[in-house]
Design an enzyme around this catalytic site. Sequence first.
Site, PDB file in Angstrom:
ATOM      1  N   HIS A 190       3.326  -7.613   1.805  1.00 52.66           N
ATOM      2  CA  HIS A 190       2.683  -8.475   2.784  1.00 52.66           C
ATOM      3  C   HIS A 190       1.573  -9.304   2.146  1.00 52.66           C
ATOM      4  O   HIS A 190       1.087  -8.985   1.062  1.00 52.66           O
ATOM      5  CB  HIS A 190       2.095  -7.644   3.928  1.00 52.66           C
ATOM      6  N   GLU A 211      -1.438  -0.248   8.324  1.00 55.39           N
ATOM      7  CA  GLU A 211      -2.382  -1.134   8.983  1.00 55.39           C
ATOM      8  C   GLU A 211      -1.681  -1.983  10.029  1.00 55.39           C
ATOM      9  O   GLU A 211      -0.450  -1.982  10.141  1.00 55.39           O
ATOM     10  CB  GLU A 211      -3.073  -2.038   7.957  1.00 55.39           C
ATOM     11  N   HIS A 236       0.832  -1.200   0.000  1.00 52.52           N
ATOM     12  CA  HIS A 236       0.000   0.000   0.000  1.00 52.52           C
ATOM     13  C   HIS A 236       0.871   1.257   0.000  1.00 52.52           C
ATOM     14  O   HIS A 236       1.968   1.263   0.578  1.00 52.52           O
ATOM     15  CB  HIS A 236      -0.902   0.026   1.230  1.00 52.52           C
ATOM     16  N   ARG A 267      -1.353  -5.048  -6.125  1.00 48.20           N
ATOM     17  CA  ARG A 267      -1.028  -6.473  -6.101  1.00 48.20           C
ATOM     18  C   ARG A 267       0.303  -6.719  -6.806  1.00 48.20           C
ATOM     19  O   ARG A 267       0.522  -6.245  -7.921  1.00 48.20           O
ATOM     20  CB  ARG A 267      -2.109  -7.305  -6.792  1.00 48.20           C
TER      21      ARG A 267
END
Length: 318
Positions: free
Chosen positions: A173, A116, A98, A193
């Site tokens: 991740h 996150e 991200h 992705r």
Amino acid sequence: MYAEPIFLQPVFKDRIWGGTKLRDVFGYEIPSDTTGECWGISAHPNGPSTILNGPLQGMTLDQAWQKHRGLFAGQEGNDFPLLVKILDAKTNLSVQVHPDDDYAQQEENEPFGKTECWYVIDCEEDAELVYGHHAKSKSEFQRMVDDGEWDKLLRKVKIQPGDFVYVPNGTIHAIGAGTMILETQQSSDVTYRVYDYDRKDDQGNTRELHIKQSIEVAMIPHQDADFQPVEDKQDGLEIKKLIKESYFTVYHWNLDGKAENLENPMYLLVSVLDGEGEIETQSGSSPFKKGDHFIIPSTVKKFSLKGNASFITSHSTK
């Protein structure tokens, strides 16, 4: 306006990697047998939660944020900052990354990037995550992607229930198969992705990859974040501050009995992982149970808890 918690109706997302544990474990009414995500506390336009009680019943959280900022300590900003999810990964999620705020704003016209963190609710024996990579430079990363050297490139980490994982923006991740997590994140849905195991959807199509953007935003070389949980106890409530960073502060609470006169730091996001009980405020008592998501607004200065339950709680650090 509110002297009690604001309970929320989750939003559910069908995912190619999802399963049925959101129904089997939490009792949610899920839309399909491939339900991957429960957006428990969300003001994101892709799935805002609906308020279930009180004077704003039927209003979405984003509407409440816009019209009743006093419930949220008068925090500034056009967009509610955080998003809380429960994820059921029946199979592997794609390997992804991200962006930070600047990249998301400039390239995607989105207000937030995505940092996150994950609390592992449950996982299968020998479950693992992709967390980071082994490339030393962008050129080496690109070469290993081009050559399909995924086993050499990706760094895998074993996990067990109760583990906590911090995933700052730029971290390569992926959540592994057989894992259920609670995720606290910036309110963003921007995902790039890197690899999706060459799988196909029910139409026979592979999902889009974003190699260029991934390399632009990825942390290369990878570095683990340095943080240390802090433990405390107040009456029957064990409090573990899992992390405090620039976007959010996240806690794990374990309640055994009663805890009185707890102070609300600003407005508190609460997800009940297990058990049941009551939260007492100046307006009376509100029952809660496993799977509930609610906000203790800043209009509630102090509250008490009674019961046996575990929670993930969080608040903005901005």
